[in-house]
Scaffold this active site. Sequence first.
Site, PDB file in Angstrom:
ATOM      1  N   GLY A 215       0.883  -0.986   0.015  1.00 45.83           N
ATOM      2  CA  GLY A 215       0.009   0.114  -0.044  1.00 45.83           C
ATOM      3  C   GLY A 215       0.801   1.390  -0.185  1.00 45.83           C
ATOM      4  N   ALA A 216       1.818   1.136  -0.795  1.00 45.17           N
ATOM      5  CA  ALA A 216       2.872   2.263  -0.750  1.00 45.17           C
ATOM      6  C   ALA A 216       2.503   3.546  -1.632  1.00 45.17           C
ATOM      7  CB  ALA A 216       4.299   1.915  -1.129  1.00 45.17           C
TER       8      ALA A 216
ATOM      9  N   GLY B  85      -0.606   7.935   0.956  1.00 44.96           N
ATOM     10  CA  GLY B  85      -0.621   8.208   2.554  1.00 44.96           C
ATOM     11  C   GLY B  85       0.703   7.948   3.402  1.00 44.96           C
TER      12      GLY B  85
ATOM     13  N   GLY C  93       1.994   4.847   3.551  1.00 48.34           N
ATOM     14  CA  GLY C  93       2.913   4.028   2.891  1.00 48.34           C
ATOM     15  C   GLY C  93       3.788   4.735   2.221  1.00 48.34           C
TER      16      GLY C  93
ATOM     17  N   TYR D 137     -13.324  -3.838  11.696  1.00 50.66           N
ATOM     18  CA  TYR D 137     -11.971  -3.021  11.543  1.00 50.66           C
ATOM     19  C   TYR D 137     -11.188  -3.222  12.607  1.00 50.66           C
ATOM     20  CZ  TYR D 137      -8.251   0.680  10.954  1.00 50.66           C
ATOM     21  OH  TYR D 137      -7.595   1.502  10.810  1.00 50.66           O
TER      22      TYR D 137
END
Length: 298
Positions: free
Chosen positions: A27-28, A31, A33, A181
């Site tokens: 997830g880079a 945000g 990441g 979550y």
Amino acid sequence: MQGIRNLFRSAWSSAERLEDKTVVITGANTGIGKETAIDLAKRGAKIIMACRDMERGEAAKKEVIESSGSENVLCMKLDLADSKSIREFAEAINKDEPKLNILVNNAGVMVCPYGKTADGFEMQIGVNHFGHFLLTHLLIDLIKRSAPARIITVSSMAHSWSSINLEDINSEKSYDKNRAYSQSKLANVLFTRSLAKRLEGTGVTTYSLHPGVVQTDLWRHLNAPQRAIMKMVSPFTKNSSQGAQTSIYCAVEPSLDKESGGYYSDCAPANCSAAGKDDVVAQKLWDMSCQMLSLTWE
């Protein structure tokens, strides 16, 4: 109290270099990441950005290269909601990379409407926990060969607002997106603890962390009252760069060399919930994860 104390502590920083180190960050492309990728690239590491959306991933890669001044950045396809994609990604890493020194399990989905992954898991536990569990398992031999190495999993203080429902891990009987979550973030903390035990003596250490209340794309599924609250507290929230600091701290801080399995916040050790220290549930979750992913983790 810890949070208030941490507000007044001087910001952590480190000149630690990472030449000859290889880093995978899930997830880079957005945000924290992306901010983690920029920082570790500046330190000289080879960065592999694992992204679901390759178009956004390539755009983020350009940004990481520009911001860090390092060309040693790759973007590779990884969809954590699909075990086939995870296996293909891991196979490519194992084939092409002689070493993997730092794995940052950063990608996540937050309070989304009910949905299922390609493998039939509820989306939040599927991506946030099962996806990273499988990915870590498939890369663990390479990580061990690269020791000293570190595995960092981004959790959240939300881990303390729920328990693990082993009887209905996929929320099929009832679905509360907030609880699902929290459950997935608690799973991150328990996974890190269990992993630390299994890696004792290997030179591979593990950490879970709360990045802070960070303004990121993850907020897109909040309802109107939740968004209103977030707007009110936004002066006290962190931007992505501030939110990435604890991930970076867990990746590079030399004093953590001998620490493993702990939970961190604001670049310091922090207290996780009692549920986050429950080794009985941790073991049950581990066994269930192996079973549901049809894998044997020696």
